[in-house]
Design an enzyme around this catalytic site. Structure first.
Site, PDB file in Angstrom:
ATOM      1  N   GLU A 253       0.882  -1.166   0.000  1.00  0.00           N
ATOM      2  CA  GLU A 253       0.000   0.000   0.000  1.00  0.00           C
ATOM      3  C   GLU A 253       0.915   1.210   0.000  1.00  0.00           C
ATOM      4  OE1 GLU A 253      -1.592   3.247   0.744  1.00  0.00           O
ATOM      5  OE2 GLU A 253      -1.569   2.561   2.824  1.00  0.00           O
ATOM      6  N   CYS A 287      -1.800   9.197   2.976  1.00  0.00           N
ATOM      7  CA  CYS A 287      -1.612   8.664   1.624  1.00  0.00           C
ATOM      8  C   CYS A 287      -2.835   8.960   0.758  1.00  0.00           C
ATOM      9  CB  CYS A 287      -1.327   7.165   1.662  1.00  0.00           C
ATOM     10  SG  CYS A 287      -2.569   6.201   2.525  1.00  0.00           S
TER      11      CYS A 287
END
Length: 518
Positions: A253, A287
């Site tokens: 990720e 993010c």
């Protein structure tokens, strides 16, 4: 009070720092040392993986519903310690206290969800093509999982890995960000006191290159079966290459450059509210933070004016107060923010603040909450005139800086939304269902929001990205189970004879030459 923190291996603190030590300061009050981290070496990481290998088989033998009870107990402990854990998060990385409470709640939600999955690790019975034979499928744990996470969500993101991995019968070795040492130690204690046996859970405090060396050695030794990584695209590539040499598929990720598209029919007040939260919340250090607002030319000027006004009026400062955002997490990110500001070119125009760069008494921000010279605070920055050729468009910027681009057709909007190669999160603001479904079909991102910000994951939905944002692995919800289990197939023939698949198969006679009269 300063905490001295070391790695926890086999259920016990090592009390050692063979690779040295580092001080972690409160980014809102730099004169305060929150923790002193005793840093591990590569051998400590490998030893934690060996301990996990020794303990994993016994943990896998515990019935899954009982493992679920341990997850439930962890969730209860986290909930009971919600406020002190949130305060520690705010002290060590400067996240506003309200957001820290929300992050802790996400851990509780994750535990609540996976408690039930302990009774739903379903396999299937499958019909055989032959008589007196049954086919079955089972989920089995992968073994030892090495989890490496970033520090911007120091408990929520690790829980997306740790909770399902443990539930599925794996042992885990967790490498948190070394600048979240006190948080990592506190979170680890909650897991250990929740009923996870010694060796099944270990936490290793180490700097990135040392952890990479330890992971490389552990993979060569065969004591790691799965790697989960949340962090930069650059490091994710290296981990992907390393795991590929050992025929493993990591769960990656990575970063994002998340677009927020504003169509001409959008509710502009709602779009501005979403852009403010996703672009500047947590000081842009998510993010899923907004990268570029892609705004239709018919509403571009009005949207930009409203967003600039909202940013100018937002409270920034002491994270224990009611602020939009507090400091950068540590000095490293503060320095990098200065580098991202250098991407601003002569064709860009700045909005949103009276200054750029570090907020200080010499470079003040009106309405700042607290004393800016005490911490690592930076001005919010809106950059208009962003184009597809700009470094600012192509680069993930981990801080409170948002680009604005304009478009005239949906094709242009989609090119801008996808052209940077990231594919984590995305958003569109519109009242037209046709625009919604065109956007969903063509966006490369793994997550799509409609009339909502680019940030805001929930514990029961898949989280993850594509392209430069990840390799397609998904966390959270039932989808993460595929990261921490492997499918095993079993056939059971009780016919008393060897039946050969594809050969000893009964036929159904038919007259295939039959035709209806015309």
């Amino acid at each position: 009070m300063t905490r001295t923190v070391s790695s926890i291996v086999g259920g016990r603190a090592t009390g050692q720092g063979p690779a040295g030590e580092t001080e972690v300061r409160d980014p809102a009050h730099l004169d305060m040392v929150v923790s002193r981290a005793l840093l591990a070496d590569a051998e400590t990481f490998v030893e934690a993986c060996r301990a996990a290998r020794r303990a994993q088989r016994g943990w896998a033998a515990v019935p899954a519903p009982v493992r679920g009870r341990a997850i439930q107990q962890i969730g209860r402990l986290v909930e009971e310690n919600r406020e002190p854990l949130a305060r520690l998060i705010t002290r060590e990385i400067g996240k506003p206290y309200r957001e820290s409470l929300g992050e802790v709640q996400e851990v509780v939600d994750t535990c609540s969800f996976f408690l039930g999955e302990g009774r739903r690790l379903y396999g299937q019975t499958v019909p055989s093509e032959m008589p007196d034979k049954q086919l079955f499928t089972f989920r089995t744990p992968v073994g030892v999982a090495a989890i490496v996470t970033a520090g911007n969500f120091p408990v929520a993101v690790p829980s997306w890995y740790l909770v399902p991995a443990l539930l599925c019968g794996n042992a885990v070795v967790w490498k948190p960000a070394e600048y979240t040492a006190a948080i990592a130690e506190a979170f680890s204690q909650l897991f250990l006191h929740g009923g996870i046996p010694d060796g099944v859970f270990s936490m290793v405090l180490a700097e990135g290159p040392v952890a990479f060396e330890g992971l490389e050695r552990a993979l060569e030794e065969g004591v790691v079966d799965k790697v989960g990584f949340t962090g930069s695209t650059e490091v994710g590539r290296r981990i992907g290459e390393l795991c590929g040499r050992h025929l493993q598929s990591p769960c990656l990720e990575l970063g994002g450059k998340n677009p927020l598209v504003v169509m001409p029919d959008a509710d502009l007040d709602l779009a501005v509210e979403g852009a403010l939260f996703s672009g500047f919340g947590t000081a842009g250090q998510r993010c899923t933070s907004l990268g570029t607002a892609i705004v239709h030319e018919a509403v571009h000027d009005e949207f930009l004016s409203r967003l600039a006004g909202a940013v100018e009026g937002a409270a920034i400062g002491d994270p224990m107060e009611d602020v939009l955002y507090g400091p950068m997490m540590n000095e490293r990110f503060c320095r990098r923010f200065d580098a991202w500001l250098e991407m601003i070119g002569p064709h860009h125009k700045l909005y949103g603040s009276s200054g750029t760069g570090r907020i200080s008494r010499e470079n003040p921000r009106e309405g700042f909450v607290g004393d800016p010279d005490e911490g690592l605070y930076v001005h919010p920055t809106i950059v208009d005139g962003v184009t597809a050729g700009d470094d600012l468009y192509l680069t993930e910027t981990f801080g409170p800086i948002v680009g604005v681009a304009s478009f005239s057709t949906i094709d242009q909007a989609m090119d801008l939304a996808n052209g940077h190669g990231y594919g984590l999160s995305s958003s569109i603001y519109t009242r037209d269902p046709l625009f919604v479904f065109r956007f969903r079909e063509r966006i490369s991102a793994g997550m799509v929001s409609v009339n909502n910000s680019t940030s805001g994951a929930e514990a029961h939905l898949p989280f993850g990205g594509n392209g430069r944002s990840g390799n397609g692995g998904r966390q959270a919800g039932i989808w993460v189970l595929d990261q921490f289990t492997r499918w095993q197939a079993m056939n059971w023939d009780y016919s008393g004879r060897l039946q050969k698949a594809q050969m000893d198969v009964a036929d159904v006679p038919a007259d295939l030459g039959f035709r209806l009269d015309r």
